[in-house]
Motif scaffolding. Structure first.
Motif, PDB file in Angstrom:
ATOM      1  N   GLY A  29       0.872  -1.172  -0.160  1.00 21.64           N
ATOM      2  CA  GLY A  29       0.087   0.156  -0.044  1.00 21.64           C
ATOM      3  C   GLY A  29       0.835   1.215  -0.075  1.00 21.64           C
ATOM      4  N   CYS A  30       1.947   1.521   0.563  1.00 21.32           N
ATOM      5  CA  CYS A  30       2.631   2.604   0.812  1.00 21.32           C
ATOM      6  C   CYS A  30       3.435   2.659  -0.426  1.00 21.32           C
ATOM      7  N   VAL A  31       4.123   1.620  -1.040  1.00 19.91           N
ATOM      8  CA  VAL A  31       4.450   1.652  -2.617  1.00 19.91           C
ATOM      9  C   VAL A  31       3.804   2.184  -3.415  1.00 19.91           C
ATOM     10  N   ALA A  32       2.370   1.521  -3.427  1.00 24.82           N
ATOM     11  CA  ALA A  32       1.351   2.375  -4.470  1.00 24.82           C
ATOM     12  C   ALA A  32       1.155   3.840  -4.210  1.00 24.82           C
ATOM     13  N   VAL A  33       0.977   4.225  -2.914  1.00 24.23           N
ATOM     14  CA  VAL A  33       0.451   5.625  -2.754  1.00 24.23           C
ATOM     15  C   VAL A  33       1.781   6.487  -3.409  1.00 24.23           C
ATOM     16  N   GLU A  34       3.198   5.842  -2.937  1.00 23.42           N
ATOM     17  CA  GLU A  34       4.115   6.672  -3.383  1.00 23.42           C
ATOM     18  C   GLU A  34       4.353   6.943  -4.785  1.00 23.42           C
ATOM     19  N   LEU A  35       4.122   5.809  -5.733  1.00 23.37           N
ATOM     20  CA  LEU A  35       4.186   5.580  -7.125  1.00 23.37           C
ATOM     21  C   LEU A  35       2.893   6.324  -7.613  1.00 23.37           C
ATOM     22  N   ALA A  36       1.850   6.437  -7.004  1.00 23.14           N
ATOM     23  CA  ALA A  36       0.737   7.356  -7.564  1.00 23.14           C
ATOM     24  C   ALA A  36       0.964   8.661  -7.543  1.00 23.14           C
ATOM     25  N   ALA A  37       1.891   9.235  -6.801  1.00 23.43           N
ATOM     26  CA  ALA A  37       2.441  10.782  -6.617  1.00 23.43           C
ATOM     27  C   ALA A  37       3.347  11.162  -7.537  1.00 23.43           C
ATOM     28  N   THR A  38       4.078  10.132  -8.348  1.00 20.74           N
ATOM     29  CA  THR A  38       4.906  10.579  -9.373  1.00 20.74           C
ATOM     30  C   THR A  38       4.402  10.988 -10.467  1.00 20.74           C
ATOM     31  N   THR A  39       5.356  11.669 -11.485  1.00 21.31           N
ATOM     32  CA  THR A  39       4.553  12.256 -12.584  1.00 21.31           C
ATOM     33  C   THR A  39       5.082  11.551 -13.850  1.00 21.31           C
ATOM     34  N   ILE A  40       5.323  10.328 -13.680  1.00 25.30           N
ATOM     35  CA  ILE A  40       5.736   9.286 -15.011  1.00 25.30           C
ATOM     36  C   ILE A  40       4.218   9.267 -15.468  1.00 25.30           C
ATOM     37  N   ASP A  41       4.176   9.566 -16.730  1.00 26.54           N
ATOM     38  CA  ASP A  41       2.870   9.456 -17.677  1.00 26.54           C
ATOM     39  C   ASP A  41       2.330   7.923 -17.701  1.00 26.54           C
ATOM     40  N   ASP A  42       3.229   6.934 -18.145  1.00 23.54           N
ATOM     41  CA  ASP A  42       2.840   5.806 -18.596  1.00 23.54           C
ATOM     42  C   ASP A  42       3.135   4.696 -17.398  1.00 23.54           C
ATOM     43  N   LEU A  43       3.207   5.290 -16.332  1.00 22.80           N
ATOM     44  CA  LEU A  43       3.118   4.271 -14.982  1.00 22.80           C
ATOM     45  C   LEU A  43       1.667   3.723 -14.830  1.00 22.80           C
ATOM     46  N   ILE A  44       1.797   2.608 -14.690  1.00 20.30           N
ATOM     47  CA  ILE A  44       0.514   1.849 -14.329  1.00 20.30           C
ATOM     48  C   ILE A  44       0.594   0.909 -12.976  1.00 20.30           C
ATOM     49  N   VAL A  45       0.239   1.174 -11.848  1.00 19.74           N
ATOM     50  CA  VAL A  45       0.325   0.146 -10.775  1.00 19.74           C
ATOM     51  C   VAL A  45      -1.033  -0.488 -10.372  1.00 19.74           C
ATOM     52  N   THR A  46      -0.779  -1.589 -10.285  1.00 23.02           N
ATOM     53  CA  THR A  46      -2.055  -2.597 -10.062  1.00 23.02           C
ATOM     54  C   THR A  46      -1.886  -3.601  -8.606  1.00 23.02           C
ATOM     55  N   VAL A  47      -2.693  -3.417  -7.894  1.00 26.76           N
ATOM     56  CA  VAL A  47      -2.551  -4.098  -6.548  1.00 26.76           C
ATOM     57  C   VAL A  47      -3.647  -4.954  -6.492  1.00 26.76           C
ATOM     58  N   ASP A  48      -3.356  -6.380  -6.092  1.00 27.62           N
ATOM     59  CA  ASP A  48      -4.380  -7.341  -5.908  1.00 27.62           C
ATOM     60  C   ASP A  48      -3.964  -8.420  -4.891  1.00 27.62           C
ATOM     61  N   ASP A  49      -4.748  -9.662  -4.882  1.00 30.43           N
ATOM     62  CA  ASP A  49      -4.495 -10.680  -4.187  1.00 30.43           C
ATOM     63  C   ASP A  49      -3.953 -11.976  -4.860  1.00 30.43           C
ATOM     64  N   ASN A  50      -3.540 -11.814  -6.179  1.00 35.30           N
ATOM     65  CA  ASN A  50      -2.683 -12.675  -6.927  1.00 35.30           C
ATOM     66  C   ASN A  50      -1.238 -13.196  -6.466  1.00 35.30           C
ATOM     67  N   VAL A  51      -1.357 -13.739  -5.486  1.00 37.46           N
ATOM     68  CA  VAL A  51       0.151 -13.943  -4.705  1.00 37.46           C
ATOM     69  C   VAL A  51       0.456 -15.465  -4.996  1.00 37.46           C
TER      70      VAL A  51
END
Length: 65
Positions: A29-51
Protein backbone atom coordinates in the motif's frame (compact mmCIF):
# COMPACT_ATOMS: atom_id res chain seq x y z
CA UNK A 1 -1.03 -15.07 18.97
CA UNK A 2 -0.27 -12.78 15.99
CA UNK A 3 -3.02 -12.09 13.46
CA UNK A 4 -2.45 -13.63 10.02
CA UNK A 5 -0.30 -11.49 7.73
CA UNK A 6 -2.11 -10.27 4.64
CA UNK A 7 0.13 -10.68 1.58
CA UNK A 8 -0.62 -8.70 -1.60
CA UNK A 9 0.69 -8.59 -5.16
CA UNK A 10 1.84 -5.37 -6.84
CA UNK A 11 2.46 -5.01 -10.58
CA UNK A 12 4.37 -1.94 -11.75
CA UNK A 13 4.30 -1.21 -15.48
CA UNK A 14 6.05 1.54 -17.39
CA UNK A 15 6.53 1.14 -21.13
CA UNK A 16 8.17 -2.23 -21.81
CA UNK A 17 9.07 -2.70 -18.11
CA UNK A 18 6.81 -4.90 -15.97
CA UNK A 19 7.69 -5.75 -12.37
CA UNK A 20 5.74 -8.10 -10.07
CA UNK A 21 6.33 -8.45 -6.33
CA UNK A 22 4.63 -9.74 -3.20
CA UNK A 23 4.70 -8.12 0.21
CA UNK A 24 2.64 -7.24 3.23
CA UNK A 25 -0.52 -5.25 2.56
CA UNK A 26 1.01 -2.34 4.49
CA UNK A 27 4.22 -2.24 2.45
CA UNK A 28 2.48 -2.74 -0.89
CA UNK A 29 0.00 0.00 0.00
CA UNK A 30 2.79 2.45 0.84
CA UNK A 31 4.60 1.72 -2.44
CA UNK A 32 1.38 2.18 -4.43
CA UNK A 33 0.69 5.54 -2.77
CA UNK A 34 4.22 6.78 -3.45
CA UNK A 35 4.13 5.65 -7.08
CA UNK A 36 0.71 7.30 -7.58
CA UNK A 37 2.31 10.61 -6.58
CA UNK A 38 4.92 10.43 -9.35
CA UNK A 39 4.74 12.33 -12.62
CA UNK A 40 5.63 9.37 -14.84
CA UNK A 41 3.03 9.49 -17.61
CA UNK A 42 2.89 5.81 -18.60
CA UNK A 43 3.14 4.34 -15.09
CA UNK A 44 0.47 1.77 -14.22
CA UNK A 45 0.32 0.26 -10.72
CA UNK A 46 -2.02 -2.63 -9.95
CA UNK A 47 -2.52 -4.17 -6.50
CA UNK A 48 -4.41 -7.42 -6.01
CA UNK A 49 -4.43 -10.73 -4.13
CA UNK A 50 -2.91 -12.87 -6.92
CA UNK A 51 0.07 -14.06 -4.88
CA UNK A 52 1.91 -17.22 -5.90
CA UNK A 53 4.95 -19.01 -4.45
CA UNK A 54 7.13 -17.93 -7.39
CA UNK A 55 6.46 -14.21 -6.91
CA UNK A 56 9.56 -12.41 -5.58
CA UNK A 57 9.41 -10.38 -2.38
CA UNK A 58 9.22 -6.60 -2.57
CA UNK A 59 12.85 -5.41 -2.39
CA UNK A 60 13.77 -3.37 0.68
CA UNK A 61 10.21 -3.71 2.03
CA UNK A 62 11.21 -2.27 5.42
CA UNK A 63 11.83 1.10 3.75
CA UNK A 64 8.11 1.36 2.96
CA UNK A 65 6.82 0.86 6.49
Amino acid sequence: MKPPRCVRHIRIESGALTLDFQGSAEHIGCVAVELAATTIDDLIVTVDDNVGPDLPALPCAALWA
